[in-house]
Design a protein around this motif. Structure first.
Motif, mmCIF file in Angstrom:
data_model
loop_
_atom_site.group_PDB
_atom_site.id
_atom_site.type_symbol
_atom_site.label_atom_id
_atom_site.label_comp_id
_atom_site.label_asym_id
_atom_site.label_seq_id
_atom_site.Cartn_x
_atom_site.Cartn_y
_atom_site.Cartn_z
ATOM 1 N N ARG A 111 -0.830 -3.678 -11.559
ATOM 2 C CA ARG A 111 -1.447 -4.576 -10.581
ATOM 3 C C ARG A 111 -2.406 -3.806 -9.678
ATOM 4 N NH1 ARG A 111 -0.153 -3.738 -5.706
ATOM 5 N NH2 ARG A 111 2.081 -4.003 -6.059
ATOM 6 N N THR A 148 -1.958 -11.912 -3.590
ATOM 7 C CA THR A 148 -1.938 -11.594 -5.021
ATOM 8 C C THR A 148 -0.846 -10.572 -5.339
ATOM 9 O OG1 THR A 148 -3.695 -9.944 -4.684
ATOM 10 C CG2 THR A 148 -4.364 -12.148 -5.408
ATOM 11 N N THR A 149 -0.622 -9.620 -4.427
ATOM 12 C CA THR A 149 0.443 -8.642 -4.624
ATOM 13 C C THR A 149 1.800 -9.335 -4.708
ATOM 14 O OG1 THR A 149 -0.758 -6.869 -3.498
ATOM 15 C CG2 THR A 149 1.642 -6.662 -3.605
ATOM 16 N N ILE A 152 1.945 -11.774 -8.004
ATOM 17 C CA ILE A 152 2.020 -11.078 -9.292
ATOM 18 C C ILE A 152 3.363 -10.372 -9.448
ATOM 19 C CG2 ILE A 152 1.065 -9.166 -10.643
ATOM 20 C CD1 ILE A 152 -1.700 -9.918 -9.501
ATOM 21 N N ASP A 153 3.751 -9.611 -8.434
ATOM 22 C CA ASP A 153 4.998 -8.848 -8.536
ATOM 23 C C ASP A 153 6.211 -9.770 -8.630
ATOM 24 O OD1 ASP A 153 3.142 -6.856 -8.087
ATOM 25 O OD2 ASP A 153 4.366 -5.771 -6.642
ATOM 26 N N LEU A 156 6.277 -11.682 -12.198
ATOM 27 C CA LEU A 156 6.610 -10.860 -13.366
ATOM 28 C C LEU A 156 8.047 -10.335 -13.305
ATOM 29 C CD1 LEU A 156 3.271 -8.908 -13.946
ATOM 30 C CD2 LEU A 156 4.138 -10.942 -15.117
#
Length: 282
Positions: A111, A148-149, A152-153, A156
């Motif tokens: 990322r 976004t951090t 995304i983290d 996933l």
């Protein structure tokens, strides 16, 4: 309602922030034998910008996280396969925690590389703009980059079936470890640096040095950078930090900078395709 909740959360964060200031000041005094920074005025300016981003992210990200968390963590379709879920359930908690940290940093590594791509760099650039990098530089993150951090983290880690408590523990550990590796400390960790990211290693990620562009993307485990050929960490500390892009060092300008870059790109593309004859575009 959410605004009041954000304000209450911010007020609860202030004592923690104060304790962190004291802790890192004492650590700096112990290691560097001095409280006095080399450029106090510039340090204060950068610290104020960091504080502004800290405040705005509390007010923006807390309501967003409050809204997104049930969508991510409660949606059965995002829980990963039954096989993975059953696998984690059979392991002891300590192994689940270690797995969450290892997978969390693997996801964070890629990322982070994505954030250095052309599309996301104008937002991530803000984090790199601190020319007096300290532990508090961790808080200088554009709200879009913060979003976004988190998305995304969280997504996933949820997809591989990890339980919520392990994902939360991963985020908590990465936050406090992130404070440490951003601190102005001359630590390389010696042999442990083969496994863990040190403050010196991460400082090179922020260096104003042509040799240190697009290196050291991991936040916890340095072996990811070694594995994917992005490791760069001379034994000495880099002398200067910051971004090569000419970004003004004030909060409002940095908050709007990525959008300014985006609209400039849109205008450029519009003028290229609307006013050039076919075949004459460059």
């Amino acid at each position: 309602m959410l605004l009041n909740y954000s304000l209450e959360h911010l007020l609860r964060q202030i004592p923690q922030l104060f304790l962190l200031f004291i802790f890192f000041a004492l650590l700096h005094r112990l290691i560097n034998k001095s409280f006095s920074p080399k450029k106090p005025a510039l340090l204060m300016q950068n610290t104020f910008v960091n504080f502004c981003f800290f405040v705005i992210n509390v007010f923006i990200m807390l309501p967003v996280a409050t809204y997104l968390s049930p969508l991510i963590f409660s949606d059965p379709s995002l829980k990963g396969s039954t096989l993975l879920t059953e696998l984690w359930a059979q392991l002891p908690d300590i192994l689940i925690l270690i797995a969450a940290l290892v997978f969390g940093d693997f996801i964070g590594y890629w990322r982070h590389r994505l954030e250095h791509s052309k599309v996301f760099w104008p937002f991530h650039l803000i984090h790199h703009s601190d020319t007096c990098m300290t532990w508090f530089s961790l808080e200088r993150i554009h709200p879009f980059n913060r979003l976004t951090t988190y998305a995304i983290d969280s997504l996933l880690l949820t997809l591989i079936g990890l339980p919520f408590w392990a994902i939360f523990a991963n985020f908590t550990f990465r936050y406090f470890y992130g404070l440490l590796i951003h601190a102005n400390l001359p630590w390389t960790y010696g042999k442990l640096g083969l496994i863990f990211v040190s403050p010196v290693m991460h400082r090179w990620h922020h260096a104003l040095d042509k040799n240190a562009i697009n290196v050291n993307f991991a936040s916890v485990f340095s072996f990811y950078d070694r594995l994917f050929k992005t490791f760069y960490s001379p034994e000495h500390q880099c002398s200067k930090t910051g971004a090569f892009n000419d970004t003004p060092n004030n909060f409002l300008s940095q908050l709007g900078y990525p959008f300014k870059v985006f609209f400039k790109y849109v205008r450029k593309m519009s003028s290229t395709y609307l006013f050039n004859e076919p075949g004459n575009t460059q």
